[in-house]
Write an enzyme that holds these catalytic residues in place. Structure first.
Site, PDB file in Angstrom:
ATOM      1  CG  HIS A  53      -6.959   9.113   0.942  1.00 13.80           C
ATOM      2  ND1 HIS A  53      -7.123   7.851   0.402  1.00 13.80           N
ATOM      3  CD2 HIS A  53      -7.208   9.988  -0.052  1.00 13.80           C
ATOM      4  CE1 HIS A  53      -7.452   7.956  -0.870  1.00 13.80           C
ATOM      5  NE2 HIS A  53      -7.527   9.247  -1.177  1.00 13.80           N
ATOM      6  CB  CYS A  76      -0.902  -0.030   1.228  1.00 12.41           C
ATOM      7  SG  CYS A  76      -1.782   1.511   1.500  1.00 12.41           S
ATOM      8  CG  ASN A 110     -12.364  11.395  -4.017  1.00 13.15           C
ATOM      9  OD1 ASN A 110     -13.380  12.073  -4.101  1.00 13.15           O
ATOM     10  ND2 ASN A 110     -11.163  11.875  -4.293  1.00 13.15           N
ATOM     11  N   GLY A 142     -13.949   8.154  -7.575  1.00 15.90           N
ATOM     12  CA  GLY A 142     -12.587   8.442  -8.007  1.00 15.90           C
ATOM     13  C   GLY A 142     -11.511   8.006  -7.033  1.00 15.90           C
ATOM     14  CG  HIS A 165      -4.428  -0.674   5.017  1.00 20.15           C
ATOM     15  ND1 HIS A 165      -3.847  -0.091   3.916  1.00 20.15           N
ATOM     16  CD2 HIS A 165      -5.468  -1.406   4.545  1.00 20.15           C
ATOM     17  CE1 HIS A 165      -4.499  -0.468   2.830  1.00 20.15           C
ATOM     18  NE2 HIS A 165      -5.502  -1.269   3.188  1.00 20.15           N
ATOM     19  CB  CYS A 222       1.020   1.077   4.397  1.00 26.85           C
ATOM     20  SG  CYS A 222      -0.586   0.699   5.146  1.00 26.85           S
TER      21      CYS A 222
HETATM   22  P1  AMP Z   1      -8.084   9.534  -4.275  1.00 25.57           P
HETATM   23  O1  AMP Z   1      -8.502   9.825  -5.692  1.00 25.57           O
HETATM   24  O2  AMP Z   1      -9.047  10.124  -3.274  1.00 25.57           O
HETATM   25  O3  AMP Z   1      -7.777   8.079  -4.034  1.00 25.57           O
HETATM   26  O4  AMP Z   1      -6.780  10.383  -4.042  1.00 25.57           O
HETATM   27  C1  AMP Z   1      -5.488   9.902  -4.130  1.00 25.57           C
HETATM   28  C2  AMP Z   1      -4.590  11.114  -4.015  1.00 25.57           C
HETATM   29  O5  AMP Z   1      -3.290  10.665  -3.712  1.00 25.57           O
HETATM   30  C3  AMP Z   1      -4.506  11.962  -5.278  1.00 25.57           C
HETATM   31  O6  AMP Z   1      -4.926  13.285  -5.003  1.00 25.57           O
HETATM   32  C4  AMP Z   1      -3.011  11.885  -5.645  1.00 25.57           C
HETATM   33  O7  AMP Z   1      -2.523  13.100  -6.180  1.00 25.57           O
HETATM   34  C5  AMP Z   1      -2.377  11.555  -4.316  1.00 25.57           C
HETATM   35  N1  AMP Z   1      -1.096  10.871  -4.395  1.00 25.57           N
HETATM   36  C6  AMP Z   1      -0.782   9.802  -5.146  1.00 25.57           C
HETATM   37  N2  AMP Z   1       0.494   9.422  -4.927  1.00 25.57           N
HETATM   38  C7  AMP Z   1       0.986  10.280  -3.993  1.00 25.57           C
HETATM   39  C8  AMP Z   1       2.250  10.432  -3.344  1.00 25.57           C
HETATM   40  N3  AMP Z   1       3.288   9.602  -3.596  1.00 25.57           N
HETATM   41  N4  AMP Z   1       2.406  11.441  -2.464  1.00 25.57           N
HETATM   42  C9  AMP Z   1       1.393  12.290  -2.205  1.00 25.57           C
HETATM   43  N5  AMP Z   1       0.167  12.198  -2.771  1.00 25.57           N
HETATM   44  C10 AMP Z   1      -0.030  11.220  -3.648  1.00 25.57           C
HETATM   45 ZN    ZN Z   2      -2.286   1.236   3.691  1.00 26.09          ZN
END
Ligand code: AMP
Ligand code: ZN
Length: 114
Positions: free
Chosen positions: A98, A3, A85, A91, A45, A6
């Site tokens: 989160h 993950c 989301n 999405g 998690h 994680c």
């Molecule tokens: P979601 O669409 O709610 O699952 O959001 C996932 C979010 O994680 C998106 O806004 C991405 O820009 C963000 N994201 C993906 N990889 C990383 C990373 N390595 N560091 C910080 N944010 C990330």
């Molecule tokens: Zn996790």
């Protein structure tokens, strides 16, 4: 594999930390959708709201208490939006629950693109 969030919590994957306590970690989103865009995750998690139950639901209060602290710490006095989301239609792409905090504008715009 594993993950991504994680791995971010454990430090295996780098991130820009905004807040941390024993239960919650918050870091800058890599692809910000507002001047202030932070992700708040629990160190336990679970994939999303669908996995909440009476035993683990304190995850949500831990997260929202952290958001309260972050809002004060980052002086988000004008207000901020929190978004979860939940599931593919919403999405969700990272399957570790989160909360997005979005702020840094006088008007964050409509809740959904029409
Ligand atoms: P979601 O669409 O709610 O699952 O959001 C996932 C979010 O994680 C998106 O806004 C991405 O820009 C963000 N994201 C993906 N990889 C990383 C990373 N390595 N560091 C910080 N944010 C990330
Ligand atoms: Zn996790």
């Amino acid at each position: 594999m594993g993950c991504l969030f994680c791995n971010i919590i454990s430090g295996k994957t780098p991130s820009t930390k905004v807040f941390e306590n024993d239960k919650v970690y918050a870091f800058k989103d890599i692809n910000p959708q507002a001047p202030f865009h932070v992700l708040v995750v629990h160190k336990d998690h679970i994939k999303n709201i669908d996995e909440l139950n009476e035993k683990n639901s304190c995850i949500m209060s831990d997260i929202f208490l952290a958001i309260h602290t972050i809002a004060q710490q980052e002086k988000l006095d004008k207000g901020y939006r929190v978004i979860i989301n939940n599931g593919t239609a919403a999405g969700q792409v990272i399957w570790h629950l989160h909360v997005h905090i979005l702020a840094g504008k006088d008007d964050l715009g409509p809740m959904l693109v029409q």
